[in-house]
Design an enzyme around this catalytic site. Structure first.
Site, PDB file in Angstrom:
ATOM      1  CB  SER A   1      -0.957  -0.046   1.196  1.00 34.32           C
ATOM      2  OG  SER A   1      -1.970   0.905   1.041  1.00 34.32           O
TER       3      SER A   1
ATOM      4  CG  ASP B   1      -6.470  -3.502  -3.545  1.00 34.00           C
ATOM      5  OD1 ASP B   1      -7.258  -2.690  -3.034  1.00 34.00           O
ATOM      6  OD2 ASP B   1      -5.246  -3.494  -3.326  1.00 34.00           O
TER       7      ASP B   1
ATOM      8  CG  HIS C   1      -5.472  -2.412   0.047  1.00 30.09           C
ATOM      9  ND1 HIS C   1      -4.660  -2.171  -1.045  1.00 30.09           N
ATOM     10  CD2 HIS C   1      -5.051  -1.560   1.003  1.00 30.09           C
ATOM     11  CE1 HIS C   1      -3.817  -1.201  -0.755  1.00 30.09           C
ATOM     12  NE2 HIS C   1      -4.031  -0.821   0.477  1.00 30.09           N
TER      13      HIS C   1
ATOM     14  CG  ASP D   1     -11.393 -19.457 -11.723  1.00 28.47           C
ATOM     15  OD1 ASP D   1     -12.005 -20.545 -11.703  1.00 28.47           O
ATOM     16  OD2 ASP D   1     -11.318 -18.709 -10.720  1.00 28.47           O
TER      17      ASP D   1
ATOM     18  CB  VAL E   1     -11.106 -18.079  -5.774  1.00 27.65           C
ATOM     19  CG1 VAL E   1     -10.032 -17.030  -6.079  1.00 27.65           C
ATOM     20  CG2 VAL E   1     -10.982 -18.595  -4.354  1.00 27.65           C
TER      21      VAL E   1
HETATM   22 CA   LIG Z   1     -12.813 -20.036  -9.308  1.00 28.19          CA
END
Ligand SMILES: [Ca+2]
Ligand SMILES: *[C@@H]1O[C@H](CO)[C@@H](O)[C@H](O)[C@H]1NC(C)=O
Ligand SMILES: *[C@@H]1O[C@H](CO)[C@@H](O)[C@H](O)[C@H]1NC(C)=O
Ligand SMILES: *[C@@H]1O[C@H](CO)[C@@H](O)[C@H](O)[C@H]1NC(C)=O
Ligand SMILES: *[C@@H]1O[C@H](CO)[C@@H](O)[C@H](O)[C@H]1NC(C)=O
Ligand SMILES: *[C@@H]1O[C@H](CO)[C@@H](O)[C@H](O)[C@H]1NC(C)=O
Ligand SMILES: *[C@@H]1O[C@H](CO)[C@@H](O)[C@H](O)[C@H]1NC(C)=O
Ligand SMILES: *[C@@H]1O[C@H](CO)[C@@H](O)[C@H](O)[C@H]1NC(C)=O
Ligand SMILES: *[C@@H]1O[C@H](CO)[C@@H](O)[C@H](O)[C@H]1NC(C)=O
Ligand SMILES: *[C@@H]1O[C@H](CO)[C@@H](O)[C@H](O)[C@H]1NC(C)=O
Ligand SMILES: *[C@@H]1O[C@H](CO)[C@@H](O)[C@H](O)[C@H]1NC(C)=O
Ligand SMILES: *[C@@H]1O[C@H](CO)[C@@H](O)[C@H](O)[C@H]1NC(C)=O
Ligand SMILES: *[C@@H]1O[C@H](CO)[C@@H](O)[C@H](O)[C@H]1NC(C)=O
Length: 580
Positions: A202, A445, A491, A272, A278
């Protein structure tokens, strides 16, 4: 690799010669003897009487994302120095490992927000790798005093010296003094190599880049996380979400945006290749997910109390409702990023699946409706750093438009170009000195857009290798600078909304291996740090490659995907100057 002479010397001191213990050297008089000599650094005078020393045993640290759990001893040393003719006092703190644990390494650390240090929390990251670890107070009055509280001497009168200290000077002095102190403390000779590092996230990530861009020899390597650089854009961008709600005339209940985030995560998770909660490919989410499909989804949130950290947030009542077309429009506009009234792109924003942290609204119990709540990161920057008035936020955003935000960005860009902007893209000197950078950024983030890190990486690539193709220059740059997007991460932290995402907890070790053993990391060592899959290993891909789980979610690959790469790159055509 360590020079053979050092290994021989270590063997001698561990064996025949007397091996100093921590208690023997962790004394005021020993530390005073090891201070850099007068005149070592022009313009800096160390006050030997300020030295305070304390041995600390069996310190234990756990659950920090920047280093593994550990137990260790160290010598805590603080001292003060002043700048000739400036009448100031800068405090530095160094944690030194026990002599038998010292591995010829030094680490500087940084802060977050307007803090130039992270209290003591970053220092263990050095100690556990046999490094002396340092932090500075920037000359702001104490280790707990933040830059923004000393920046204004009065309304209209700025303390420019404090700006330069915060911008880059203090971290540089911390490193230069710390390296010399380390060498003298541990009896290193001229020929012994002291490896020097940095780790911060950061504001700490910005501080890291501030040095890499200016001081080629300061460090052998740096870990820079989610840097708060391109400062003018970054700080004003915190107000963009508020101005979207004001411009569209719709202030979504907080729960509505939370629901949109949850549903976006659910919808984009499988893109993905693995359904694990996720969103490792927020680029595919951006390209393929139709957020309008969320209109009508019911949401519910319980009442919540007001909170003061990390910044004030108002209490909320229990909320029941359904996602509206207006709410979806707000979310879509935020994700598109700031454009001016002529439709030209001014800046970019967070990725889909990131929380809408900047878009907090507040509930007015008198009217029973939701209202604007001004983001104090952005507004406090406008008051203190543009208007130079001592106020932590703006009362409202009356009359503030997208064009106002653009003007504020331009004005602060000019004013802070040489201190806070921190996007100098020519790193030739650092590269020629053999320096290495591992730069990482959480893909979800919600405070600093990961596209910000990509933009800087691409600026360095094109400035450093203007004649090479995208692929060839990417390969050339990867010899010494690599960028990693951490799937699902928040973040500088893991993300409770995507608990199965990996985090690279041992990145400093990875950097040390690259610098000292020439082991270049193809991926970062990601590990799931929370939830039911805690401990599972998940490598993190280096930009421009993107993660994809093939074979029905069982095999992770880092693949090249032109459409995805392109989705991260913005033409900021609102400005005539290049935005690095
Ligand atoms: Ca995934
Ligand atoms: C540190 O911990 C070890 C192991 O638990 C123990 O033997 C030792 O006495 C402790 N030392 C101090 C100074 O507390
Ligand atoms: C940092 O650690 C030192 C001991 O090493 C301690 O004296 C000091 O109070 C600590 N500071 C904070 C902010 O915890
Ligand atoms: C700024 O305001 C704070 C809080 O009201 C006050 O403590 C501080 O002294 C003020 N600083 C200046 C320079 O006026
Ligand atoms: C450095 O050398 C001095 C003099 O030989 C010795 O007293 C001291 O313990 C040594 N320091 C370390 C850290 O080994
Ligand atoms: C979003 O999901 C989290 C769990 O990941 C849950 O705690 C929260 O209540 C959800 N929020 C809404 C508005 O559905
Ligand atoms: C997005 O979804 C909405 C509602 O489900 C639909 O009307 C619209 O045509 C979709 N847009 C695209 C580009 O698919
Ligand atoms: C909101 O919805 C929840 C679950 O659907 C229900 O239990 C609750 O009573 C509702 N609250 C209000 C105030 O309508
Ligand atoms: C709530 O709305 C009333 C009526 O418009 C207004 O007077 C009051 O200032 C508002 N309260 C807050 C906290 O904004
Ligand atoms: C400085 O400006 C702030 C914001 O306008 C104001 O609240 C404060 O009273 C001013 N302080 C002085 C000393 O004039
Ligand atoms: C760049 O490299 C990738 C593999 O990493 C390859 O798929 C792609 O075709 C290359 N692009 C060009 C223009 O050569
Ligand atoms: C990867 O990180 C995990 C979690 O911090 C750690 O336990 C493991 O040792 C690391 N592996 C390597 C090869 O560094
Ligand atoms: C793919 O994985 C899912 C979830 O693990 C499983 O339910 C499904 O049967 C698998 N499909 C194939 C073709 O293996």
């Amino acid at each position: 690799m360590r020079p053979a002479s050092w290994i021989a010397a270590a063997a001698v001191s561990a064996g025949i010669a007397h091996a100093a213990t921590l208690d023997e050297v962790c004394t005021t008089s020993y530390a005073q003897e090891a201070l850099p000599a007068d005149g070592f650094y022009q313009g800096v005078t160390i006050d030997p009487s300020s030295v305070v020393v304390a041995p600390v045993k069996n310190a234990s640290v756990s659950d920090d994302v920047w280093y593994p759990d550990s137990v260790f001893d160290y010598c805590d040393i603080t001292f003060a120095y002043s700048h000739t003719a400036r009448n100031d006092r800068v405090l530095v703190r160094y944690w030194l490992p026990a002599p038998n644990k010292f591995q010829n390494r030094y680490l500087s650390t940084g802060g977050g927000g307007y803090a130039i240090n992270s209290g003591n929390s970053s220092l263990p990251g050095g100690i556990i790798y046999g490094a002396v670890a340092g932090a500075t107070d920037g000359g702001f009055g104490s280790f707990d005093t933040q830059f923004d509280t000393v920046w204004l001497l009065a309304n209209g009168t700025a303390n420019w010296e404090s700006l330069f200290m915060f911008g880059y000077e203090a971290i540089h002095e911390l490193s230069v003094l710390g390296k010399q102190f380390t060498k003298q403390f541990f009896n290193m000779t001229e020929n012994d190599k002291l490896y020097s590092y940095y780790q911060g996230c950061s504001e700490g990530g910005r501080e890291g880049w501030s040095q890499v861009q200016r001081f080629a020899d300061e460090w052998d390597g740096a870990v820079t996380g989610a840097p708060a650089f391109r400062y003018a854009f970054q700080q004003i961008q915190h107000l963009y979400s508020n101005v979207v709600t004001q411009t569209l005339g719709y202030y979504p209940p907080q729960c509505e945006l939370k629901k949109i985030v949850n549903e976006t995560i659910a919808a984009c998770d499988p893109l993905d290749g693995k359904t694990d909660g996720v969103v490792a490919r927020s680029d595919l989410c951006k390209l393929h997910f139709n957020i309008t499909s969320l209109v009508g989804k019911p949401y519910h949130c319980p009442a919540s109390a007001a909170s003061s950290t990390p910044f004030p947030t108002p209490a909320t009542p229990a909320q029941n409702g359904t996602v509206t077309a207006e709410g979806v429009n707000v979310a879509r506009e935020i994700i598109k990023g700031l454009r001016d009234s002529k439709g030209r792109q001014v800046y970019f924003s967070y990725q889909p699946a990131a929380s809408f942290s900047d878009a907090l609204t507040q509930y007015n119990s008198t009217t029973g409706s939701w209202e604007l709540y001004v983001n104090s990161f952005g507004a406090g920057f406008v008051t203190r750093y543009l208007e130079l008035v001592n106020a932590s936020t703006l009362a409202n955003l009356d009359g503030v438009t997208y064009d106002t935000l653009k003007e504020w960005i331009y004005e602060s860009w000019q004013r802070y170009e040489d201190t806070l902007q921190t996007t100098w893209p020519d790193l030739t000197a650092f590269q020629e000195a053999g320096g290495k950078v591992l730069h990482l950024h959480g893909e979800s983030d919600s405070s600093i857009p990961p596209a910000s890190s990509i933009r800087y990486h691409e600026s360095v690539r094109s400035v450093m290798y203007p004649k090479l193709s995208f692929n060839d220059s990417s390969i050339a740059l990867a010899d010494w600078y690599r960028l990693f997007l951490v799937p699902g991460a928040e973040h500088c932290a893991t993300n409770s909304l995507q608990p199965n995402g990996p985090w690279p907890q041992t990145t400093l070790q990875t950097l040390i291996d690259w610098v000292e053993k020439d082991i270049a990391p193809e991926t970062l060592n990601g590990t799931i740090l929370q939830g039911e899959h805690v401990g599972e290993s998940q490598p993190i891909c280096a930009w421009p490659l993107r993660p994809y789980w093939s074979e029905n979610g069982t095999k992770m690959e880092c693949q090249y995907d032109q459409a995805s790469i392109d989705s991260w790159i913005y033409d900021l055509d609102a400005f005539k100057l290049p935005v690095y």
